[in-house]
Design a protein around this motif. Structure first.
Motif, PDB file in Angstrom:
ATOM      1  N   LEU A  32       0.833  -1.201   0.000  1.00 42.32           N
ATOM      2  CA  LEU A  32       0.000   0.000   0.000  1.00 42.32           C
ATOM      3  C   LEU A  32       0.869   1.254   0.000  1.00 42.32           C
ATOM      4  CD1 LEU A  32      -2.767   1.382   0.153  1.00 42.32           C
ATOM      5  CD2 LEU A  32      -2.576   1.240   2.644  1.00 42.32           C
ATOM      6  N   GLU A  33       1.904   1.263   0.830  1.00 36.72           N
ATOM      7  CA  GLU A  33       2.806   2.419   0.900  1.00 36.72           C
ATOM      8  C   GLU A  33       3.464   2.685  -0.452  1.00 36.72           C
ATOM      9  OE1 GLU A  33       7.101   3.512   2.872  1.00 36.72           O
ATOM     10  OE2 GLU A  33       5.765   2.223   4.016  1.00 36.72           O
ATOM     11  N   ARG A  34       3.965   1.638  -1.097  1.00 38.06           N
ATOM     12  CA  ARG A  34       4.619   1.801  -2.403  1.00 38.06           C
ATOM     13  C   ARG A  34       3.629   2.331  -3.435  1.00 38.06           C
ATOM     14  NH1 ARG A  34       8.800   2.976  -2.369  1.00 38.06           N
ATOM     15  NH2 ARG A  34       9.234   2.274  -4.440  1.00 38.06           N
ATOM     16  N   LYS A  35       2.403   1.796  -3.435  1.00 40.19           N
ATOM     17  CA  LYS A  35       1.394   2.229  -4.399  1.00 40.19           C
ATOM     18  C   LYS A  35       1.001   3.686  -4.163  1.00 40.19           C
ATOM     19  CE  LYS A  35      -0.568  -2.218  -5.562  1.00 40.19           C
ATOM     20  NZ  LYS A  35      -1.439  -2.518  -6.673  1.00 40.19           N
ATOM     21  N   MET A  36       0.811   4.069  -2.917  1.00 45.74           N
ATOM     22  CA  MET A  36       0.401   5.440  -2.610  1.00 45.74           C
ATOM     23  C   MET A  36       1.523   6.442  -2.904  1.00 45.74           C
ATOM     24  SD  MET A  36      -2.797   5.461  -1.799  1.00 45.74           S
ATOM     25  CE  MET A  36      -3.013   4.203  -3.060  1.00 45.74           C
ATOM     26  N   GLU A  37       2.757   6.069  -2.636  1.00 46.30           N
ATOM     27  CA  GLU A  37       3.899   6.935  -2.966  1.00 46.30           C
ATOM     28  C   GLU A  37       3.996   7.128  -4.478  1.00 46.30           C
ATOM     29  OE1 GLU A  37       6.058   8.632  -1.147  1.00 46.30           O
ATOM     30  OE2 GLU A  37       5.645   7.853   0.862  1.00 46.30           O
ATOM     31  N   ARG A  38       3.837   6.046  -5.216  1.00 46.36           N
ATOM     32  CA  ARG A  38       3.913   6.108  -6.683  1.00 46.36           C
ATOM     33  C   ARG A  38       2.765   6.938  -7.255  1.00 46.36           C
ATOM     34  NH1 ARG A  38       6.333   6.948 -10.992  1.00 46.36           N
ATOM     35  NH2 ARG A  38       5.684   5.799 -12.824  1.00 46.36           N
ATOM     36  N   ALA A  39       1.561   6.719  -6.737  1.00 44.97           N
ATOM     37  CA  ALA A  39       0.402   7.480  -7.218  1.00 44.97           C
ATOM     38  C   ALA A  39       0.593   8.970  -6.950  1.00 44.97           C
ATOM     39  CB  ALA A  39      -0.876   6.983  -6.537  1.00 44.97           C
ATOM     40  N   LYS A  40       1.061   9.316  -5.766  1.00 44.50           N
ATOM     41  CA  LYS A  40       1.282  10.721  -5.429  1.00 44.50           C
ATOM     42  C   LYS A  40       2.314  11.344  -6.369  1.00 44.50           C
ATOM     43  CE  LYS A  40       2.500  13.724  -1.557  1.00 44.50           C
ATOM     44  NZ  LYS A  40       2.994  13.741  -0.173  1.00 44.50           N
ATOM     45  N   ALA A  51      -3.209   7.724 -12.796  1.00 48.19           N
ATOM     46  CA  ALA A  51      -2.430   7.372 -11.598  1.00 48.19           C
ATOM     47  C   ALA A  51      -3.029   6.132 -10.938  1.00 48.19           C
ATOM     48  CB  ALA A  51      -2.396   8.541 -10.619  1.00 48.19           C
ATOM     49  N   ALA A  52      -4.348   6.094 -10.853  1.00 47.60           N
ATOM     50  CA  ALA A  52      -5.034   4.941 -10.248  1.00 47.60           C
ATOM     51  C   ALA A  52      -4.706   3.660 -11.006  1.00 47.60           C
ATOM     52  CB  ALA A  52      -6.542   5.174 -10.221  1.00 47.60           C
ATOM     53  N   ARG A  53      -4.834   3.694 -12.318  1.00 47.23           N
ATOM     54  CA  ARG A  53      -4.556   2.508 -13.135  1.00 47.23           C
ATOM     55  C   ARG A  53      -3.091   2.101 -13.053  1.00 47.23           C
ATOM     56  NH1 ARG A  53      -8.531   0.085 -16.139  1.00 47.23           N
ATOM     57  NH2 ARG A  53      -6.986  -0.610 -17.632  1.00 47.23           N
ATOM     58  N   SER A  54      -2.211   3.067 -12.960  1.00 50.89           N
ATOM     59  CA  SER A  54      -0.768   2.777 -12.905  1.00 50.89           C
ATOM     60  C   SER A  54      -0.359   2.039 -11.639  1.00 50.89           C
ATOM     61  CB  SER A  54       0.042   4.070 -13.000  1.00 50.89           C
ATOM     62  OG  SER A  54      -0.107   4.645 -14.277  1.00 50.89           O
ATOM     63  N   VAL A  55      -1.162   2.173 -10.593  1.00 45.97           N
ATOM     64  CA  VAL A  55      -0.839   1.466  -9.350  1.00 45.97           C
ATOM     65  C   VAL A  55      -1.833   0.347  -9.045  1.00 45.97           C
ATOM     66  CG1 VAL A  55       0.492   3.359  -8.351  1.00 45.97           C
ATOM     67  CG2 VAL A  55      -1.958   3.214  -7.896  1.00 45.97           C
ATOM     68  N   GLY A  56      -2.570  -0.069 -10.080  1.00 45.08           N
ATOM     69  CA  GLY A  56      -3.380  -1.281  -9.957  1.00 45.08           C
ATOM     70  C   GLY A  56      -4.827  -1.110  -9.549  1.00 45.08           C
ATOM     71  N   THR A  80      -9.662   6.741  -4.959  1.00 50.55           N
ATOM     72  CA  THR A  80      -9.787   8.044  -4.305  1.00 50.55           C
ATOM     73  C   THR A  80     -10.002   7.883  -2.804  1.00 50.55           C
ATOM     74  OG1 THR A  80     -10.647   9.054  -6.314  1.00 50.55           O
ATOM     75  CG2 THR A  80     -11.147  10.190  -4.253  1.00 50.55           C
ATOM     76  N   LYS A  81     -10.835   6.932  -2.436  1.00 55.72           N
ATOM     77  CA  LYS A  81     -11.116   6.665  -1.020  1.00 55.72           C
ATOM     78  C   LYS A  81      -9.843   6.203  -0.297  1.00 55.72           C
ATOM     79  CE  LYS A  81     -14.137   3.713   1.765  1.00 55.72           C
ATOM     80  NZ  LYS A  81     -15.183   2.698   1.695  1.00 55.72           N
ATOM     81  N   VAL A  82      -9.119   5.263  -0.900  1.00 56.27           N
ATOM     82  CA  VAL A  82      -7.882   4.753  -0.293  1.00 56.27           C
ATOM     83  C   VAL A  82      -6.834   5.860  -0.212  1.00 56.27           C
ATOM     84  CG1 VAL A  82      -5.972   3.119  -0.593  1.00 56.27           C
ATOM     85  CG2 VAL A  82      -8.318   2.375  -1.022  1.00 56.27           C
ATOM     86  N   PHE A  83      -6.701   6.623  -1.283  1.00 57.16           N
ATOM     87  CA  PHE A  83      -5.726   7.714  -1.327  1.00 57.16           C
ATOM     88  C   PHE A  83      -6.040   8.747  -0.244  1.00 57.16           C
ATOM     89  CE2 PHE A  83      -3.652  11.542  -2.791  1.00 57.16           C
ATOM     90  CZ  PHE A  83      -2.504  11.102  -3.428  1.00 57.16           C
ATOM     91  N   ARG A  84      -7.293   9.134  -0.129  1.00 60.99           N
ATOM     92  CA  ARG A  84      -7.702  10.121   0.873  1.00 60.99           C
ATOM     93  C   ARG A  84      -7.435   9.612   2.286  1.00 60.99           C
ATOM     94  NH1 ARG A  84     -13.248  10.277   0.791  1.00 60.99           N
ATOM     95  NH2 ARG A  84     -13.107  10.913  -1.375  1.00 60.99           N
TER      96      ARG A  84
END
Length: 91
Positions: free
Chosen positions: A42-50, A62-67, A75-79
């Motif tokens: 989760l940390e790696r995905k959120m860092e990459r998306a940001k 960004a969402a698609r790029s991290v799966g 959006t909910k997970v990111f928030r």
């Protein structure tokens, strides 16, 4: 793992790929990395998306790029992770 960031990545998939028991991998991962496998992913995905958002990518991309195929769920997970909506990270 970084090469497959755009796909669902589970502990069981990784364990199967390297031919070890998933419970053993879970313990070993936590021991070596200091965090649970799922938290690390989760940390790696959120860092990459940001980072992608700050580079000017669209939230959908960004969402698609991290799966994440469901942008509203992303959006909910990111928030929850960052405390802001993905659109607020645009660079």
């Amino acid at each position: 793992m970084n090469e497959e960031m755009d796909q669902e990545l589970t502990l069981h998939m990784v364990a199967d790929r390297i031919y070890i028991n998933s419970s053993y991998l879970s313990r070993l991962f936590k021991q070596e990395m200091g965090v649970a496998f799922s938290d690390y992913v989760l940390e790696r995905k959120m860092e990459r998306a940001k980072a992608l958002l700050q580079e000017g990518h669209k939230v959908y991309d960004a969402a698609r790029s991290v799966g994440y195929r469901d942008v509203s769920y992303f959006t909910k997970v990111f928030r929850r992770y960052w405390g802001v909506n993905p659109g607020e990270c645009k660079g």
